[in-house]
Design an enzyme around this catalytic site. Sequence first.
Site, PDB file in Angstrom:
ATOM      1  N   GLN A 200      32.153 -44.909 -46.115  1.00 33.71           N
ATOM      2  CA  GLN A 200      32.993 -43.805 -46.924  1.00 33.71           C
ATOM      3  C   GLN A 200      31.731 -43.217 -47.345  1.00 33.71           C
ATOM      4  O   GLN A 200      31.835 -43.736 -48.408  1.00 33.71           O
ATOM      5  CB  GLN A 200      34.408 -44.462 -47.189  1.00 33.71           C
ATOM      6  CG  GLN A 200      35.181 -44.850 -46.480  1.00 33.71           C
ATOM      7  CD  GLN A 200      34.741 -46.211 -46.907  1.00 33.71           C
ATOM      8  OE1 GLN A 200      33.670 -46.891 -47.545  1.00 33.71           O
ATOM      9  NE2 GLN A 200      35.727 -47.341 -46.389  1.00 33.71           N
ATOM     10  N   GLN A 222      33.485 -39.811 -42.903  1.00 31.68           N
ATOM     11  CA  GLN A 222      34.013 -40.379 -42.439  1.00 31.68           C
ATOM     12  C   GLN A 222      35.014 -41.033 -43.930  1.00 31.68           C
ATOM     13  O   GLN A 222      33.796 -40.244 -45.432  1.00 31.68           O
ATOM     14  CB  GLN A 222      34.057 -41.800 -42.713  1.00 31.68           C
ATOM     15  CG  GLN A 222      35.086 -42.807 -43.576  1.00 31.68           C
ATOM     16  CD  GLN A 222      34.945 -44.024 -42.828  1.00 31.68           C
ATOM     17  OE1 GLN A 222      34.051 -44.930 -42.365  1.00 31.68           O
ATOM     18  NE2 GLN A 222      35.918 -44.950 -43.203  1.00 31.68           N
ATOM     19  N   ASP A 223      36.117 -40.005 -44.799  1.00 23.12           N
ATOM     20  CA  ASP A 223      36.431 -39.474 -46.001  1.00 23.12           C
ATOM     21  C   ASP A 223      35.372 -38.158 -46.448  1.00 23.12           C
ATOM     22  O   ASP A 223      34.924 -37.849 -47.537  1.00 23.12           O
ATOM     23  CB  ASP A 223      35.783 -40.835 -46.774  1.00 23.12           C
ATOM     24  CG  ASP A 223      37.295 -41.722 -46.666  1.00 23.12           C
ATOM     25  OD1 ASP A 223      37.865 -41.769 -45.869  1.00 23.12           O
ATOM     26  OD2 ASP A 223      37.340 -42.759 -46.856  1.00 23.12           O
ATOM     27  N   ASP A 244      39.612 -39.754 -41.362  1.00 22.14           N
ATOM     28  CA  ASP A 244      40.399 -40.001 -42.973  1.00 22.14           C
ATOM     29  C   ASP A 244      39.500 -38.830 -43.362  1.00 22.14           C
ATOM     30  O   ASP A 244      39.763 -38.906 -44.606  1.00 22.14           O
ATOM     31  CB  ASP A 244      40.657 -40.989 -43.297  1.00 22.14           C
ATOM     32  CG  ASP A 244      41.272 -41.838 -42.186  1.00 22.14           C
ATOM     33  OD1 ASP A 244      42.030 -41.686 -41.709  1.00 22.14           O
ATOM     34  OD2 ASP A 244      41.194 -43.562 -42.961  1.00 22.14           O
ATOM     35  N   ARG A 300      46.718 -40.779 -40.409  1.00 18.11           N
ATOM     36  CA  ARG A 300      46.881 -41.767 -40.358  1.00 18.11           C
ATOM     37  C   ARG A 300      47.710 -42.431 -41.899  1.00 18.11           C
ATOM     38  O   ARG A 300      48.006 -41.412 -42.939  1.00 18.11           O
ATOM     39  CB  ARG A 300      46.057 -43.488 -40.938  1.00 18.11           C
ATOM     40  CG  ARG A 300      45.560 -42.926 -39.483  1.00 18.11           C
ATOM     41  CD  ARG A 300      44.442 -44.058 -39.019  1.00 18.11           C
ATOM     42  NE  ARG A 300      43.551 -43.830 -40.170  1.00 18.11           N
ATOM     43  CZ  ARG A 300      42.727 -44.843 -40.232  1.00 18.11           C
ATOM     44  NH1 ARG A 300      42.487 -46.200 -39.995  1.00 18.11           N
ATOM     45  NH2 ARG A 300      41.322 -45.830 -40.968  1.00 18.11           N
ATOM     46  N   TRP A 302      48.130 -44.290 -44.999  1.00 21.17           N
ATOM     47  CA  TRP A 302      47.363 -44.864 -45.904  1.00 21.17           C
ATOM     48  C   TRP A 302      48.770 -44.883 -46.993  1.00 21.17           C
ATOM     49  O   TRP A 302      48.483 -46.177 -47.716  1.00 21.17           O
ATOM     50  CB  TRP A 302      46.715 -43.430 -46.130  1.00 21.17           C
ATOM     51  CG  TRP A 302      45.377 -44.119 -47.166  1.00 21.17           C
ATOM     52  CD1 TRP A 302      45.289 -45.651 -47.594  1.00 21.17           C
ATOM     53  CD2 TRP A 302      45.249 -43.331 -48.123  1.00 21.17           C
ATOM     54  NE1 TRP A 302      44.469 -46.247 -48.725  1.00 21.17           N
ATOM     55  CE2 TRP A 302      44.125 -45.064 -49.002  1.00 21.17           C
ATOM     56  CE3 TRP A 302      45.132 -42.929 -48.730  1.00 21.17           C
ATOM     57  CZ2 TRP A 302      42.971 -44.507 -50.552  1.00 21.17           C
ATOM     58  CZ3 TRP A 302      44.432 -42.100 -50.196  1.00 21.17           C
ATOM     59  CH2 TRP A 302      43.224 -43.442 -50.752  1.00 21.17           C
TER      60      TRP A 302
END
Length: 382
Positions: A200, A222-223, A244, A300, A302
Amino acid sequence: MLTNSQLIFYIFFLFVLLLNSDQTQCHTKGLRPRNPSSGLQKAVNATRLQFSEQQFMKWVEFVGSLKHSLFKTAKNKLFPSHTLTVNKNPARGDFISIQEAIDSLPFVNLVRVVIKVHAGVYTEKVNISPLKSFITIEGAGADKTIVQWGDTAQTPGTRGQPMGTYSSATFAVNAPYFIAKNITFKNTTPVPAPGAMGKQAVAFRISADAAAFLGCRFLGAQDTLYDHLGRHYYKDCYIEGSVDFIFGNGLSLFEGCQVHAIAQYTGALTAQGRSSILQDTGFSFVNCKVTGSGALYLGRAWGPFSRVVFAYTYMDNIIIPKGWYNWGDPNREMTVFYGQYKCTGPGASFAGRVSWSRELTDEEAKPFLSLSYIDGSEWIRL
């Protein structure tokens, strides 16, 4: 705050979920339901399903009407008190780094300060502390002014332990009334391999109320964008990532933004983290464009009460037909709020979407379409 009648409704709603959980668990665990051949049992099950659907539609209508009573009235500063300049050439600016300019401000800042960052690549990790409010960061153009760093969740921190996703941000804002214009925030960490741990890598984290972004770029994998806490407005921004890459528990409106996936295989656009029915949070994308590579989920779950809406948004053919993923927890399918409204493009077809998302009606979509969703008339001053 919720009224007594609303609380009673939700207690009743949760009771209905518990009534249905026994039947659901039988199928989930591979067990046979009681008396499957009984006509009476089938009738009861059908009644339960119909009632559950009615309750869910009441939930859809109610969450769209929530007032943002958990936020205090915002009081923004309209005009700058003074302006600072940042230039890599010390002879042409007040400071050579953004962090130096921020550190020059009083420990408690109560006036609007504009920090103009001249063109260049600024390789630095920037943090705005909680009491330094009313800061505007203005670049020379998102393609000309770039702030970059390369930390990940597994990068050792000051004590030698992994710093975690929260601290990996290239640029972190912890004070309210922040504004960014025409600048790029970048995490240089490349797209991780599928299943890689600790990769992340946040480009920007906003952990405060009443922040606005105009013409900015957020680049990562990612992130990328940690929309952590507070009300936020993104206008004409470009957000790039793989998994994400817009996540957090903010109450945020994305208007006229391009969201671009760089996933090599499977990715996810959002991971909204609403964890309680009492939280006035969620992401709304209006007149946006979703493009890129890989196979992409719109979101998604979370948080168990995750809330995301896409309206008037173009979706490329990278969108996975199901659209949404329950984070491996079927129980979240009963409490998330995922909706589409008049979206276009080859990836926008609602026909293949999961049954627990919704094609919203005009009335259901209305609360998510304007600045009122984030109480924007109170505090947005661009």
